[in-house]
Design an enzyme around this catalytic site. Structure first.
Site, PDB file in Angstrom:
ATOM      1  N   TYR A  17       9.852 -23.538  -5.048  1.00 58.89           N
ATOM      2  CA  TYR A  17      10.141 -23.494  -6.488  1.00 58.89           C
ATOM      3  C   TYR A  17      11.137 -24.576  -6.914  1.00 58.89           C
ATOM      4  O   TYR A  17      12.174 -24.277  -7.501  1.00 58.89           O
ATOM      5  CB  TYR A  17      10.661 -22.109  -6.889  1.00 58.89           C
ATOM      6  CG  TYR A  17       9.571 -21.065  -6.871  1.00 58.89           C
ATOM      7  CD1 TYR A  17       8.749 -20.886  -7.984  1.00 58.89           C
ATOM      8  CD2 TYR A  17       9.340 -20.289  -5.755  1.00 58.89           C
ATOM      9  CE1 TYR A  17       7.732 -19.949  -7.966  1.00 58.89           C
ATOM     10  CE2 TYR A  17       8.312 -19.349  -5.730  1.00 58.89           C
ATOM     11  CZ  TYR A  17       7.519 -19.190  -6.839  1.00 58.89           C
ATOM     12  OH  TYR A  17       6.506 -18.266  -6.824  1.00 58.89           O
ATOM     13  N   TYR A 145       6.973  -8.240  -7.389  1.00 61.44           N
ATOM     14  CA  TYR A 145       6.701  -9.539  -6.775  1.00 61.44           C
ATOM     15  C   TYR A 145       5.858  -9.294  -5.525  1.00 61.44           C
ATOM     16  O   TYR A 145       6.230  -8.479  -4.673  1.00 61.44           O
ATOM     17  CB  TYR A 145       7.985 -10.286  -6.391  1.00 61.44           C
ATOM     18  CG  TYR A 145       7.656 -11.593  -5.699  1.00 61.44           C
ATOM     19  CD1 TYR A 145       7.228 -12.685  -6.434  1.00 61.44           C
ATOM     20  CD2 TYR A 145       7.701 -11.707  -4.314  1.00 61.44           C
ATOM     21  CE1 TYR A 145       6.864 -13.873  -5.807  1.00 61.44           C
ATOM     22  CE2 TYR A 145       7.337 -12.889  -3.674  1.00 61.44           C
ATOM     23  CZ  TYR A 145       6.924 -13.971  -4.428  1.00 61.44           C
ATOM     24  OH  TYR A 145       6.547 -15.136  -3.801  1.00 61.44           O
ATOM     25  N   ASP A 246       3.670  -2.393  -0.782  1.00 57.87           N
ATOM     26  CA  ASP A 246       4.070  -3.709  -0.295  1.00 57.87           C
ATOM     27  C   ASP A 246       5.505  -3.596   0.221  1.00 57.87           C
ATOM     28  O   ASP A 246       6.460  -3.606  -0.551  1.00 57.87           O
ATOM     29  CB  ASP A 246       3.958  -4.730  -1.438  1.00 57.87           C
ATOM     30  CG  ASP A 246       4.416  -6.128  -1.025  1.00 57.87           C
ATOM     31  OD1 ASP A 246       4.974  -6.270   0.084  1.00 57.87           O
ATOM     32  OD2 ASP A 246       4.224  -7.058  -1.820  1.00 57.87           O
ATOM     33  N   LYS A 275       7.967 -10.530   6.452  1.00 60.05           N
ATOM     34  CA  LYS A 275       9.366 -10.951   6.500  1.00 60.05           C
ATOM     35  C   LYS A 275      10.119 -10.602   7.796  1.00 60.05           C
ATOM     36  O   LYS A 275      10.150 -11.418   8.692  1.00 60.05           O
ATOM     37  CB  LYS A 275      10.081 -10.439   5.247  1.00 60.05           C
ATOM     38  CG  LYS A 275       9.615 -11.218   4.008  1.00 60.05           C
ATOM     39  CD  LYS A 275      10.577 -11.142   2.855  1.00 60.05           C
ATOM     40  CE  LYS A 275      10.310 -12.224   1.841  1.00 60.05           C
ATOM     41  NZ  LYS A 275       9.532 -11.817   0.677  1.00 60.05           N
TER      42      LYS A 275
HETATM   43  C1  LIG Z   1       8.264 -12.253   0.151  1.00 63.53           C
HETATM   44  C2  LIG Z   1       7.329 -11.241  -0.362  1.00 63.53           C
HETATM   45  C3  LIG Z   1       5.940 -11.460  -0.374  1.00 63.53           C
HETATM   46  C4  LIG Z   1       5.319 -12.757   0.061  1.00 63.53           C
HETATM   47  O1  LIG Z   1       5.544 -13.060   1.391  1.00 63.53           O
HETATM   48  P1  LIG Z   1       5.423 -14.587   1.907  1.00 63.53           P
HETATM   49  O2  LIG Z   1       5.628 -14.482   3.374  1.00 63.53           O
HETATM   50  O3  LIG Z   1       6.485 -15.359   1.191  1.00 63.53           O
HETATM   51  O4  LIG Z   1       4.058 -15.062   1.545  1.00 63.53           O
HETATM   52  C5  LIG Z   1       5.127 -10.432  -0.823  1.00 63.53           C
HETATM   53  N1  LIG Z   1       5.648  -9.265  -1.258  1.00 63.53           N
HETATM   54  C6  LIG Z   1       6.968  -9.027  -1.251  1.00 63.53           C
HETATM   55  C7  LIG Z   1       7.473  -7.691  -1.706  1.00 63.53           C
HETATM   56  C8  LIG Z   1       7.857 -10.005  -0.823  1.00 63.53           C
HETATM   57  O5  LIG Z   1       9.177  -9.777  -0.858  1.00 63.53           O
END
Ligand SMILES: *Cc1c(COP(=O)(O)O)cnc(C)c1O
Length: 427
Positions: A17, A145, A246, A275
């Site tokens: 970004y 997100y 997620d 992550k």
């Molecule tokens: C960081 C994140 C993503 C995306 O993961 P990347 O490894 O950056 O593609 C998706 N969902 C959530 C909740 C996140 O924090």
């Protein structure tokens, strides 16, 4: 790293970004150990970000290093089509053990965004297999997100996200108001009304709802009431819509539970993790579902689930992830995260008296300071580094999620530095 290196970086390399026209200068990091980053000028600073939620066991962790070395000397990669290997099997055994009982089918992928794409494809393919291909849209809540790829972008917050820019190509999804009841305050029954309305009107065309359980991360760092998540589960059952949690940011202990859905005692139909999965060593993610959903997906005409990355289940990443989960399973994280939560709650409480501070939120090893006004990144980034810490705010949000291994003294240094920087904004 010399000046020419930094100039090359500035002229040729995109960072997350950022603009290629007059980008803010980057800080050079040449090594890292425990909670410390060593800068190219020799200074050591404390990482308050865990490299975006991931480095939970600290940098240069001897056990993770050893796992990587052992694997690389053996086989760093082999294709996963038609081939399997011990590191993937060991990792998936642990994932199946650690997650809710129904989640026992694992799809490994390369990054969080891809894990979200996979989850969405699973949900859509599930309904195709059931002869209900009209159920192809997604429900979600504002301030979410879910990543930067196209389907993931379509369920990111419509205002903070990239909807305007990519309007022509993004699928129009269905957004409910984000929950207002905070984690630490009484539950307001009416909080679910907006979402219930969406379910009533659109369940016939909805494949799934996707959301971040309990803590909304990059879309606003909001921490909401577990009863909201319970109500979402009930709506999903009532209206026959799949629930995708997620947990790419919240998974593996960050919120004080191994997975944030445990705060609400529910089980998702599909789970995304990423992550912290490899302890921050490399990119790896997974999407999990149940036997019933997994097998249904494979009953379309295609006969298979339609996804398969080149580097699927990369052995090196799997070996490190397996060791990272082994460290978690020794269960020190519970004490570590509880101690961080207690200390953060205590040291953040004094921020409330600062005039620039609008709100303070703490859950598990997550601390959020919301300001009245957006920060000036150019000045604040330097101020943090000059005070010996790495903190990367966005907009009005100054937040930290330190490595679980941070000591009380290091955490004190981190929060004191943040206090110094923020109190200077007040004057
Ligand atoms: C960081 C994140 C993503 C995306 O993961 P990347 O490894 O950056 O593609 C998706 N969902 C959530 C909740 C996140 O924090």
């Amino acid at each position: 790293m010399n000046e020419s290196d930094f100039n090359f970086d500035k002229e040729h390399i995109w960072h997350p970004y950022t603009s290629l026209i007059n980008p803010l200068p980057c800080i050079g990091v040449t090594s890292a150990e425990g909670v410390h980053l060593t800068l190219s000028d020799g200074r050591q600073i404390i990482d308050g970000m865990s490299s975006w939620w991931s480095t939970i066991h600290g940098y240069n962790n001897p056990r993770l290093n050893q796992a990587a070395k052992d694997q690389i000397d053996n086989m760093s990669h082999v294709m996963f089509g038609g081939i399997t290997h011990p590191s993937a099997i060991a990792l998936c055994r642990k994932l199946v053990d650690m997650t809710a009982p129904s989640l026992d089918r694992v799809f490994i992928s390369d990054s969080g965004s891809v894990a979200v794409e996979v989850a969405i494809k699973m949900a859509i393919q599930y309904w195709v297999a059931k002869g209900q291909s009209q159920k192809s849209r997604l429900l979600t809540i504002e301030h979410g997100y879910h990543g930067d790829t196209f389907a993931a972008m379509s369920v990111c917050d419509p205002v903070n996200g990239m909807h305007e820019l990519f309007n022509q190509v993004l699928k129009k999804q269905l957004f409910a108001q984000a929950p207002q009841s905070r984690f630490d305050q009484p539950w307001q029954e009416s909080d679910i009304d907006s979402l219930r309305q969406l379910f009533v009107e659109h369940h016939h065309e909805a494949a799934a709802i996707i959301l971040e359980p309990i803590v909304q991360g990059a879309g606003g760092m909001r921490i909401y009431h577990p009863n909201y998540l319970k109500a979402v589960r009930t709506l999903c059952d009532e209206f026959d819509v799949l629930l995708i949690c997620d947990e790419i940011a919240t998974g593996f202990g960050r919120t004080g539970k191994l997975f944030a859905y445990e705060h609400a005692n529910i089980e998702p139909d599909i789970l995304c993790v990423g992550k912290a999965l490899t302890g921050g060593y490399m990119s790896l993610a997974a999407t999990m579902t149940s036997q019933v959903i997994g097998e249904t997906i494979c009953r379309t005409q295609a006969g298979v689930f339609m996804h398969g990355p080149t580097f699927m289940a990369n052995p090196l990443a799997c070996a490190v992830a397996n060791e990272s989960l082994a460290i978690l399973q020794e269960n020190k994280w519970q004490q570590q995260v509880a101690a961080i939560e207690e200390q953060l709650a205590h040291s953040f409480s004094r921020f409330k008296s600062l005039s620039v501070v609008a709100d303070i939120r703490v859950l598990g090893a997550i601390g959020v300071i919301e300001l009245h006004q957006a920060v000036d990144m150019a000045t604040i980034q330097h101020a943090f580094v000059d005070n010996g810490v790495w903190v990367r705010p966005f907009g009005k949000l100054v937040y930290i999620m330190p490595p679980y291994v941070i000591s009380p003294k290091q955490l004190e240094e981190l929060t004191t530095a943040i206090y110094q920087v923020i109190s200077q904004l007040s004057t």
